[in-house]
Design an enzyme around this catalytic site. Sequence first.
Site, short mmCIF file in Angstrom:
data_model
loop_
_atom_site.label_atom_id
_atom_site.label_comp_id
_atom_site.label_asym_id
_atom_site.label_seq_id
_atom_site.Cartn_x
_atom_site.Cartn_y
_atom_site.Cartn_z
N GLU A 11 11.59 11.88 1.29
CA GLU A 11 10.28 11.33 1.67
C GLU A 11 10.47 9.84 1.75
OE1 GLU A 11 7.33 9.22 1.67
OE2 GLU A 11 6.85 9.89 -0.36
N CYS A 49 2.22 5.16 0.59
CA CYS A 49 2.89 5.52 1.84
C CYS A 49 2.05 6.41 2.73
CB CYS A 49 4.22 6.21 1.54
SG CYS A 49 4.05 7.73 0.58
N GLY A 58 11.65 7.26 -1.32
CA GLY A 58 12.10 5.88 -1.22
C GLY A 58 12.09 5.38 0.21
N TRP A 84 8.57 3.07 -7.70
CA TRP A 84 7.70 2.43 -8.67
C TRP A 84 6.23 2.51 -8.31
CZ3 TRP A 84 5.22 -0.85 -5.57
CH2 TRP A 84 5.92 -1.45 -4.50
N GLU A 114 6.11 -0.83 7.81
CA GLU A 114 5.32 -0.38 6.67
C GLU A 114 5.02 -1.59 5.80
OE1 GLU A 114 5.40 3.25 3.42
OE2 GLU A 114 7.30 2.34 4.00
#
Length: 489
Positions: free
Chosen positions: A251, A285, A229, A152, A382
């Site tokens: 990824e 990311c 994801g 998203w 993260e």
Amino acid sequence: MTTQYPQIRQYIGGQWQDGSGTGRTSVLNPATGQPLTELRHVSPGQLDQALDALSESAPPWRRTAPAERSRILRRAADLLRDRAERVARTLVLEQGKPLAEARAEILVSADILDWYAEEGRRAYGRVVPGEYGTRLSVIPEPIGPVAAFTPWNFPATSSVRKLGGALAAGCPIVLKASEETPGTAVGLFAALEDAGLPGGVANLVLGDPAEISAHVLGSPVIRKVSLTGSIAVGRHLARLAADHDQITTMELGGNAPVLVFPDVDVVAVAEALARAKFRNAGQVCNVPSRFFVHESIAEEFSSQLVRFADSLKVGDGLAEGTEMGPLANVRRRDAVAALVDDAVKGGAEVLAGGRPLDGPGFFHAPTVLAGVRDDQDVFRDEVFGPVVPLTTFRDLDEAVDRANDSPYGLGSFVFTASLDAATRASDALQAGMVGVNTTVLSRAETPFGGVKASGHGQESGTEGLDAYLVRKVVLQHPPITWDSTKGTA
């Protein structure tokens, strides 16, 4: 300009249809927390329709001339540009980022389609020298039907990387877009349809991720799986893919270190890094995430970060002047707040922000933390939110060792005026991408991907097309005769 949220439907076999599954998901506006629409999930029967569409469309799409595939992708890119304002506003409504960022994402997505449109015409093979009268050929061929899964945070660019690569290579595809940002995916597929893409070549399914992945990857029709994801989802899909020998590209996120050396322009670099970090409310990311700043400039650098964070206008992405929008959902807002609270309990100092914002929606203040330890969750995990965790270092070797002490390996960054420091650091950092004096790691022309827990395989660039191709070797000799084999046949 008023913004109307589009009707959300599945796109299967060249037909738009309502979901017929039992599940439903409310699509929320993260700036208000209010529902935009209710999405009815795809049913198992509809997933079978999508798989049948892939099987039926694979042979003719494989035989379609690369120039024709290129024409369709180029037309889709042009349509996206024409519709950029409308699709961007849909993206803001369902995801939250400021309109300028959403508009840029749609335009970049069109550029990615253009790149693949041309790169697909250059999927060259080669002829290998052999004995006289023989032909040793290496011929690229489409890998076959593809199942793709997108998140998203960048619902347009993450989707077109997969759509563009697969379609340009001659592979039909079923794409499971995020159920939280379905409107952007609908806009992409409408452009492909209106560009003349044959029915069944690209299919959009929306619904429960676990149910869709188990059903689709459980089919031997699928030959390739591509995911953007989380690590947990990547490992789950990899296990499903292994049962049918499906090739994977994954990824899986990152936690990029940035090394800031004492010879930089502190004011300029601090602002550039802050702009990158707070883009999309930190839900990116491949931006600087773990800040290693040389101890001699740390005080000045942190004060500049604070100045920028405090000046950001936070609000609805469609409001005039908004520079940072909300987190995409309540889960992210609460997760970010928990990480910040844990860091403070562990001794970190809040220099700016540090809390969710009052009012409707899923907002969190732009945050700067100093005195963060390498072993704290806000540094090791993260964060995926508007938080800058800052620590200091003394020399290059120390900084690189600490930067590499992470399970992630997607992106990394180095800021310095020294050619020697830039070279040594970029050589030593364990990452799929290194930005030297730039915060941009994603381009249509260059491969995007990571190492270690950040995944495997690459998208964009020549490598992004190659991910959807296999090589067939043809070793052709003259007909065998009694004379040619001297009686040994």
